[in-house]
Design an enzyme around this catalytic site. Sequence first.
Site, short mmCIF file in Angstrom:
data_model
loop_
_atom_site.label_atom_id
_atom_site.label_comp_id
_atom_site.label_asym_id
_atom_site.label_seq_id
_atom_site.Cartn_x
_atom_site.Cartn_y
_atom_site.Cartn_z
N LYS A 290 -11.44 -3.39 -3.16
CA LYS A 290 -12.42 -2.32 -3.27
C LYS A 290 -11.76 -0.97 -3.52
O LYS A 290 -12.41 -0.04 -3.98
CB LYS A 290 -13.35 -2.30 -2.04
CG LYS A 290 -12.68 -2.01 -0.71
CD LYS A 290 -13.75 -1.83 0.36
CE LYS A 290 -13.92 -3.04 1.25
NZ LYS A 290 -12.83 -3.23 2.22
N LYS B 36 0.82 -1.21 0.00
CA LYS B 36 0.00 0.00 0.00
C LYS B 36 0.85 1.26 0.00
O LYS B 36 0.46 2.27 -0.58
CB LYS B 36 -0.97 0.01 1.19
CG LYS B 36 -2.08 -1.02 1.03
CD LYS B 36 -3.32 -0.68 1.83
CE LYS B 36 -4.44 -1.65 1.44
NZ LYS B 36 -5.71 -1.42 2.11
N LYS C 5 -4.91 -9.06 -6.26
CA LYS C 5 -6.20 -9.43 -5.68
C LYS C 5 -7.28 -8.39 -6.02
O LYS C 5 -6.97 -7.21 -6.19
CB LYS C 5 -6.08 -9.66 -4.17
CG LYS C 5 -6.05 -8.41 -3.33
CD LYS C 5 -6.42 -8.69 -1.85
CE LYS C 5 -6.56 -7.34 -1.15
NZ LYS C 5 -7.35 -7.34 0.03
P1 ATP Z 1 -8.94 -2.34 0.45
O1 ATP Z 1 -8.93 -2.40 -1.04
O2 ATP Z 1 -9.49 -1.04 0.97
O3 ATP Z 1 -7.67 -2.76 1.08
P2 ATP Z 1 -10.20 -4.88 0.46
O4 ATP Z 1 -11.23 -5.01 -0.61
O5 ATP Z 1 -8.90 -5.52 0.27
O6 ATP Z 1 -10.03 -3.39 0.87
P3 ATP Z 1 -10.65 -5.45 3.29
O7 ATP Z 1 -11.62 -4.64 4.01
O8 ATP Z 1 -9.22 -5.14 3.47
O9 ATP Z 1 -10.96 -5.47 1.73
O10 ATP Z 1 -10.91 -6.97 3.61
C1 ATP Z 1 -12.04 -7.49 4.26
C2 ATP Z 1 -12.03 -9.00 4.20
O11 ATP Z 1 -12.22 -9.42 2.85
C3 ATP Z 1 -10.73 -9.63 4.67
O12 ATP Z 1 -11.02 -10.82 5.38
C4 ATP Z 1 -10.01 -9.94 3.41
O13 ATP Z 1 -9.12 -11.03 3.54
C5 ATP Z 1 -11.16 -10.31 2.50
N1 ATP Z 1 -10.82 -10.03 1.12
C6 ATP Z 1 -10.52 -8.83 0.58
N2 ATP Z 1 -10.25 -8.93 -0.72
C7 ATP Z 1 -10.37 -10.26 -1.02
C8 ATP Z 1 -10.21 -11.02 -2.21
N3 ATP Z 1 -9.87 -10.42 -3.35
N4 ATP Z 1 -10.42 -12.35 -2.16
C9 ATP Z 1 -10.78 -12.95 -1.01
N5 ATP Z 1 -10.93 -12.29 0.16
C10 ATP Z 1 -10.73 -10.97 0.16
#
Ligand code: ATP
Length: 345
Positions: free
Chosen positions: A209, A123, A206
């Site tokens: 969001k 990040k 990955k």
């Molecule tokens: P950001 O992009 O703001 O970092 P994010 O979409 O990665 O957000 P988080 O809020 O960090 O989401 O993650 C919430 C949950 O969703 C965590 O348990 C994380 O492991 C899971 N998660 C996030 N992205 C994925 C993905 N691409 N595949 C599977 N699990 C995910």
Amino acid sequence: MAEPVQTPHAFPTRIFSGIQPSGGLTLGNYLGALKRFVEKQDEGIETVYCLVDMHAITVWQDPVRLRQQTREAAAGFIAAGIDPARSILFNQSQVHAHAELAWIFNCVARMGWMSRMTQFKDKAGKNSENVSLGLFAYPALMAADILAYKATHVPVGEDQKQHLELCRDIAAKFNNDFGVNFFPITEPVIEGAGTRVMSLRDGTKKMSKSDPSDQSRINLTDDADMIAKKIKKAKTDAEPLPSELDGLADRPEARNLVNIYAALAGMTPAEVVREHAGSQFGSFKPALADLAVSVMSPITTEMNRLMQDVTEIDRILGAGAERADAIARPIVNDVYDIVGMIRSR
Ligand code: ATP
Ligand code: LTN
């Protein structure tokens, strides 16, 4: 298949997990986290789920949008099956124990441990001088989230594994430094085909969001047309699907679509390739889009309905925060006593 949940000695089973309201929920969040939160709740285990708004502000959030996204995430949780009567559902900043314990853990965690966190490195990128101190301390707050409830198990996506190892290191060092058996050594629960959903534009990244490209992800708020369009445009290759998983070894985008199909259909990826062996993406993608729409559109519809009444959402989060506080407050008070703080008011 779900592994049996084993409780560390002397700590009753309690599940905790969190999602950042840093944008709309994605299919990755749903398959990697939310869907499994619901399963754990339905197994009758005590479940505590948190919208981690204080984690979200480790990168800039517009205040009006942050509030909106927090409510939308709460609506998404409920629409996906989280029952606020059975699970505790709240936003982090309403329960002060998180911030308080995070400070104690800032003084337990070592700079070397924090410097090895790959999420921070990803990040911060080349910009590490200019990111917030909060982004660096993020995993200590995450450990506080979990340990303020003495949670024994944490369902998360694969990307959070390293943060959970840090949480275990913090618990162990605290117990050892103060000569107590106070915190459990929490187990990650990472299982199933959807634990790492990749970007639709790049099979090595990955789905996230906060990715600048909306085409890279499926949002819980996307309608059927949008879902179909994004899947149709998803990056793939020109080969048909193989009959064995080995045939996907060097095809990350194809592998991703197979994994998503498997997670949505409740199948294993091996079963999916067996069923679709020889299919071209021209036919596999529409089948995947139909499946995604059939799973997600009831959730989207319910989420939109719930969003009509934000007062009710705020009430649910407030009531959840009170129940969360009733568990976390005594634990954090015990921590102050263990550490040697005077509590005389
Ligand atoms: P950001 O992009 O703001 O970092 P994010 O979409 O990665 O957000 P988080 O809020 O960090 O989401 O993650 C919430 C949950 O969703 C965590 O348990 C994380 O492991 C899971 N998660 C996030 N992205 C994925 C993905 N691409 N595949 C599977 N699990 C995910
Ligand atoms: N860092 C997590 C979100 C998170 C979390 C938690 C997950 C914050 N606190 C406690 C599990 C338990 C992420 O998904 N990025």
